[in-house]
Design a protein around this motif. Structure first.
Motif, PDB file in Angstrom:
ATOM      1  N   ARG A 175       0.843  -1.192   0.000  1.00  0.00           N
ATOM      2  CA  ARG A 175       0.000   0.000   0.000  1.00  0.00           C
ATOM      3  C   ARG A 175       0.877   1.239   0.000  1.00  0.00           C
ATOM      4  O   ARG A 175       1.795   1.369   0.809  1.00  0.00           O
ATOM      5  N   TYR A 176       0.603   2.138  -0.954  1.00  0.00           N
ATOM      6  CA  TYR A 176       1.339   3.397  -1.045  1.00  0.00           C
ATOM      7  C   TYR A 176       0.344   4.551  -1.179  1.00  0.00           C
ATOM      8  O   TYR A 176      -0.830   4.346  -1.489  1.00  0.00           O
ATOM      9  N   ASP A 177       0.831   5.763  -0.976  1.00  0.00           N
ATOM     10  CA  ASP A 177       0.001   6.948  -1.181  1.00  0.00           C
ATOM     11  C   ASP A 177      -0.423   7.030  -2.643  1.00  0.00           C
ATOM     12  O   ASP A 177       0.395   6.848  -3.555  1.00  0.00           O
ATOM     13  N   THR A 178      -1.690   7.329  -2.864  1.00  0.00           N
ATOM     14  CA  THR A 178      -2.176   7.546  -4.223  1.00  0.00           C
ATOM     15  C   THR A 178      -2.565   9.006  -4.459  1.00  0.00           C
ATOM     16  O   THR A 178      -2.689   9.434  -5.601  1.00  0.00           O
ATOM     17  N   ASP A 179      -2.741   9.767  -3.380  1.00  0.00           N
ATOM     18  CA  ASP A 179      -3.083  11.179  -3.510  1.00  0.00           C
ATOM     19  C   ASP A 179      -1.914  11.934  -4.139  1.00  0.00           C
ATOM     20  O   ASP A 179      -0.792  11.929  -3.603  1.00  0.00           O
ATOM     21  N   THR A 182      -0.078  14.678  -1.995  1.00  0.00           N
ATOM     22  CA  THR A 182       0.809  14.111  -0.977  1.00  0.00           C
ATOM     23  C   THR A 182       2.110  13.638  -1.608  1.00  0.00           C
ATOM     24  O   THR A 182       3.210  13.893  -1.092  1.00  0.00           O
ATOM     25  N   ARG A 183       2.008  12.954  -2.748  1.00  0.00           N
ATOM     26  CA  ARG A 183       3.198  12.461  -3.430  1.00  0.00           C
ATOM     27  C   ARG A 183       4.053  13.609  -3.961  1.00  0.00           C
ATOM     28  O   ARG A 183       5.287  13.553  -3.910  1.00  0.00           O
ATOM     29  N   GLN A 276       7.911   6.035  -4.079  1.00  0.00           N
ATOM     30  CA  GLN A 276       6.620   5.610  -3.543  1.00  0.00           C
ATOM     31  C   GLN A 276       6.610   5.962  -2.065  1.00  0.00           C
ATOM     32  O   GLN A 276       7.581   5.679  -1.346  1.00  0.00           O
ATOM     33  N   SER A 277       5.532   6.588  -1.623  1.00  0.00           N
ATOM     34  CA  SER A 277       5.460   7.023  -0.229  1.00  0.00           C
ATOM     35  C   SER A 277       4.236   6.430   0.453  1.00  0.00           C
ATOM     36  O   SER A 277       3.296   5.980  -0.185  1.00  0.00           O
ATOM     37  N   LEU A 278       4.286   6.428   1.770  1.00  0.00           N
ATOM     38  CA  LEU A 278       3.158   5.999   2.591  1.00  0.00           C
ATOM     39  C   LEU A 278       3.010   7.002   3.728  1.00  0.00           C
ATOM     40  O   LEU A 278       3.966   7.232   4.484  1.00  0.00           O
ATOM     41  N   ASP A 279       1.834   7.622   3.804  1.00  0.00           N
ATOM     42  CA  ASP A 279       1.583   8.672   4.796  1.00  0.00           C
ATOM     43  C   ASP A 279       2.618   9.783   4.707  1.00  0.00           C
ATOM     44  O   ASP A 279       3.059  10.341   5.721  1.00  0.00           O
ATOM     45  N   GLY A 280       3.037  10.069   3.466  1.00  0.00           N
ATOM     46  CA  GLY A 280       3.961  11.168   3.221  1.00  0.00           C
ATOM     47  C   GLY A 280       5.426  10.831   3.392  1.00  0.00           C
ATOM     48  O   GLY A 280       6.295  11.651   3.056  1.00  0.00           O
TER      49      GLY A 280
END
Length: 299
Positions: A175-179, A182-183, A276-280
């Motif tokens: 799971r990664y950020d899709t917004d 944010t990315r 790829q980021s998660l929660d920024g």
């Protein structure tokens, strides 16, 4: 078989064949790239498809899109089989070729995910046939019946392949950020820290368990093993930044369906980074410096 109207007659004028092919070229490139993970090989496949199309009686083809997708997907499957044999002797980590993408791709979550470096790497676990079926179904929404005609398998067989492929991908994807906002913010913070050589700022934007993969193909000084942990990754990036040519300039662009970084020396791309980021916080850093794999990010 392609859906061909009965009747014969001379081939359609070349300009008509070219116009029809041009209408579908973007789709064909998109399909081929997602199956192959290579810009140059996708272009070769599409060019081969054009040569075949130019010899067809276009006026007798009722479904041009179906015909062309069938040709491209079969050529791509064959090419992927031979490409994987060549990759066995590849020097260091192999990464998909980065590619500039349009903003509208990023706006479509499914399309953006299907072209992301992270997803293309997950697709490497699939067989060529599984990958083709997954791409056609999940990224482009073709029905199992349509895919069966494209790949020359029965409807039931394609349904089983699609189920098996989706299960394998779902088990391995993260799971990664899709917004996009944010990315974009994480990417800009990452680039600012890189340009400033600020080790502390880099560590702050990276997740503690971040992983960095570098693909130089043995042609650059890229690390030949994965680097894990925010301190080690940050130090490696600082070293990499110092090795850039004096006239180099970095820019945040849309790369593989999201914000990425392209570094150029004059007009020539020397580096492409996808994140790829998660929660920024950045979880993966993929760096391609192999000059033979940067055609897709050239101006």
């Amino acid at each position: 078989m392609a859906n061909v109207r009965p009747g014969g007659g001379p081939p359609a004028p070349l300009h008509e064949a070219e116009r029809t092919f041009t209408e579908h070229r973007a789709l064909l490139n998109a399909v081929a790239y997602r199956v192959l993970g290579s810009v140059t090989e996708a272009e070769d496949v599409v060019q081969d498809a054009w040569l075949r199309w130019s010899r067809v009686d276009v006026a007798a083809v009722a479904d041009a899109e179906g015909y062309l997708v069938r040709v491209v997907i079969r050529l791509a499957i064959d090419r992927l089989r031979s490409a994987r044999v060549r990759r066995e002797s590849y020097v260091g980590p192999w990464l998909p070729e980065p590619m500039l993408t349009r903003p509208d791709v990023a706006e479509d979550v499914v399309l953006a995910d299907s072209v992301s470096t992270a997803m293309l790497l997950v697709l490497e676990i699939l067989s060529p046939m599984e990958r083709a079926v997954f791409v056609l179904s999940e990224a482009f929404g073709y029905s199992h019946a349509e895919i069966a005609r494209f790949v020359g398998r029965s409807h039931a067989a394609v349904r089983q392949i699609a189920h098996r492929a989706k299960k394998a991908v779902d088990e391995r994807r993260h799971r990664y950020d899709t917004d996009q906002a944010t990315r974009q913010e994480a990417t800009e913070r990452f680039l600012a820290a890189c340009l400033g050589g600020d080790l502390k700022a880099l560590i702050e934007v990276l997740a503690p368990d971040v992983t960095m993969l570098s693909d130089g193909g043995g042609l650059t000084g890229a690390p030949r093993k994965a680097i894990h942990g925010h301190e080690y990754v940050a130090r490696a990036i600082v070293v990499l930044s110092k090795r850039m040519p004096d006239d180099s300039h970095a820019q945040v662009l849309q790369v593989n369906g999201g914000p990425g970084i392209v570094v150029r020396s004059g007009p020539t791309p020397v580096l492409a980074i996808t994140l790829q980021s998660l929660d920024g916080a950045i979880k993966t850093v993929h760096v391609v410096s192999n000059p033979e794999k940067l055609a897709g990010v050239a101006p």
